[in-house]
Design a protein around this motif. Sequence first.
Motif, PDB file in Angstrom:
ATOM      1  N   PRO A 123     -23.191 -16.543 -33.180  1.00 15.16           N
ATOM      2  CA  PRO A 123     -24.342 -17.423 -32.969  1.00 15.16           C
ATOM      3  C   PRO A 123     -25.609 -16.630 -32.694  1.00 15.16           C
ATOM      4  CG  PRO A 123     -22.913 -17.406 -31.034  1.00 15.16           C
ATOM      5  CD  PRO A 123     -22.182 -16.665 -32.119  1.00 15.16           C
ATOM      6  N   THR A 124     -26.727 -17.177 -33.091  1.00 19.04           N
ATOM      7  CA  THR A 124     -28.025 -16.569 -32.822  1.00 19.04           C
ATOM      8  C   THR A 124     -28.572 -17.138 -31.527  1.00 19.04           C
ATOM      9  OG1 THR A 124     -28.479 -16.351 -35.186  1.00 19.04           O
ATOM     10  CG2 THR A 124     -30.372 -16.242 -33.679  1.00 19.04           C
ATOM     11  N   PHE A 125     -28.950 -16.264 -30.606  1.00 17.62           N
ATOM     12  CA  PHE A 125     -29.484 -16.704 -29.320  1.00 17.62           C
ATOM     13  C   PHE A 125     -31.011 -16.671 -29.352  1.00 17.62           C
ATOM     14  CE2 PHE A 125     -25.172 -15.574 -28.226  1.00 17.62           C
ATOM     15  CZ  PHE A 125     -24.827 -16.518 -27.269  1.00 17.62           C
ATOM     16  N   PHE A 126     -31.605 -17.725 -28.782  1.00 20.54           N
ATOM     17  CA  PHE A 126     -33.057 -17.828 -28.699  1.00 20.54           C
ATOM     18  C   PHE A 126     -33.479 -17.758 -27.238  1.00 20.54           C
ATOM     19  CE2 PHE A 126     -31.749 -20.028 -32.547  1.00 20.54           C
ATOM     20  CZ  PHE A 126     -32.567 -19.438 -33.494  1.00 20.54           C
ATOM     21  N   GLN A 127     -34.500 -16.966 -26.986  1.00 20.29           N
ATOM     22  CA  GLN A 127     -35.002 -16.802 -25.626  1.00 20.29           C
ATOM     23  C   GLN A 127     -36.321 -17.548 -25.477  1.00 20.29           C
ATOM     24  OE1 GLN A 127     -35.066 -12.806 -24.045  1.00 20.29           O
ATOM     25  NE2 GLN A 127     -36.917 -13.233 -22.843  1.00 20.29           N
ATOM     26  N   VAL A 128     -36.401 -18.390 -24.436  1.00 22.48           N
ATOM     27  CA  VAL A 128     -37.622 -19.130 -24.138  1.00 22.48           C
ATOM     28  C   VAL A 128     -37.953 -18.932 -22.663  1.00 22.48           C
ATOM     29  CG1 VAL A 128     -38.736 -21.383 -24.070  1.00 22.48           C
ATOM     30  CG2 VAL A 128     -37.128 -20.861 -25.902  1.00 22.48           C
TER      31      VAL A 128
END
Length: 381
Positions: A123-128
């Motif tokens: 999975p691709t992780f997104f940082q916010v």
Amino acid sequence: MLRYYIPIPKTKKIVLWNILKFKEKKTNSQLKNISLNRKQPEDSINRSFHGIEAIVKEDLVRIEAYLLLLQNLIDNLNKPCNHDISIRFIKNLRIRWSSALNLNCKSSNGLSLASIFQRKKSPTFFQVNNMMFELHMILFIYALKLREKAMVLISTADMVGSTKAYREAAGVFDYLCKIRHPDYSPWVPIEKLPELTSSVCSSLSLLCLAEGQAVTASKAKEKGTSASLLAKLHYGVSQFVDEANASLLSKTSIQVKELSSCFLDYVSTLGALHELKSGKHLAESLESEGQVGEAIGVLRRALARAKKTTQFRDDSWKSIFNKEREEVTTMMKKYERLNKSMMLQRIPLDAELPTLQGDMIVKLIPYLATKRGKELNFEFP
């Protein structure tokens, strides 16, 4: 009943108390508790024990405890006096989540069907850098766990409890549609993390209401409810599903294309199944009133529409759908024999047949955000 466990988003570990300190030792201990409580949902995400009631209940208790602490932390960070600290704190926190709705199709036991033929992608992780991102994703998981609880309670024949859990899940998803959060687009391509969108959350809320109504219809049948009312209850399920589909299509077609095909197939199969059930009960009601010709026409129409449903990602879906179709076919042949030997009624054209009518009686239970806790005094080490 059809079952489909919606995959749960993944996350990376965060340790709050290593980043932020408080002026009071007691408050520092509270922040450490937040980190420990955050670890518990992390553990819940990484384990997959679908259908075990005790584990589902334990997961819900863990998430509720974390939500209480998380909301309190957010309330305090949002105070004007803590604005500068909040910016520095969140920048170092590195909140990362991945989507589960746009991954490869998963079967009801959580195994990837696509991985049999090809290597499963990580999975691709997104940082916010925003705490509302964390709150949104935790609430999303909370709603999924409530829905899982509803499915577990069906297996224990607790239909009242199951319907309530579906209604609660619908309420949380509905709350997520209305929660105010910043524009995430600079950090996250929105089609890659559909869990953040109001259209997907709205669709899931309606899906939970559809599933809750399906349970209600099953309970009504057990009580000996009239065929005419059962027809309306089942078609109400299809109407909820139609609204869920409309919600998905209300934004962008790109978003829908990015969603798991297994999830989309489940939604369409659920709607088709209950439309078929509705037609069956409507025909039963018509036959009881002596309108055998119309009953035959309704059943023929129902079977014709059912032929359009061909996507079955789960063997149990196919089995349930085919069993219902066989029952409708058997009923139609019975009515045809009756009409040929006794009733001799004309079979109306499709345009002359009574239309399916639905009653959407299941309502969501609104989610009430956790109450604000004690005031916290921040400082960085």
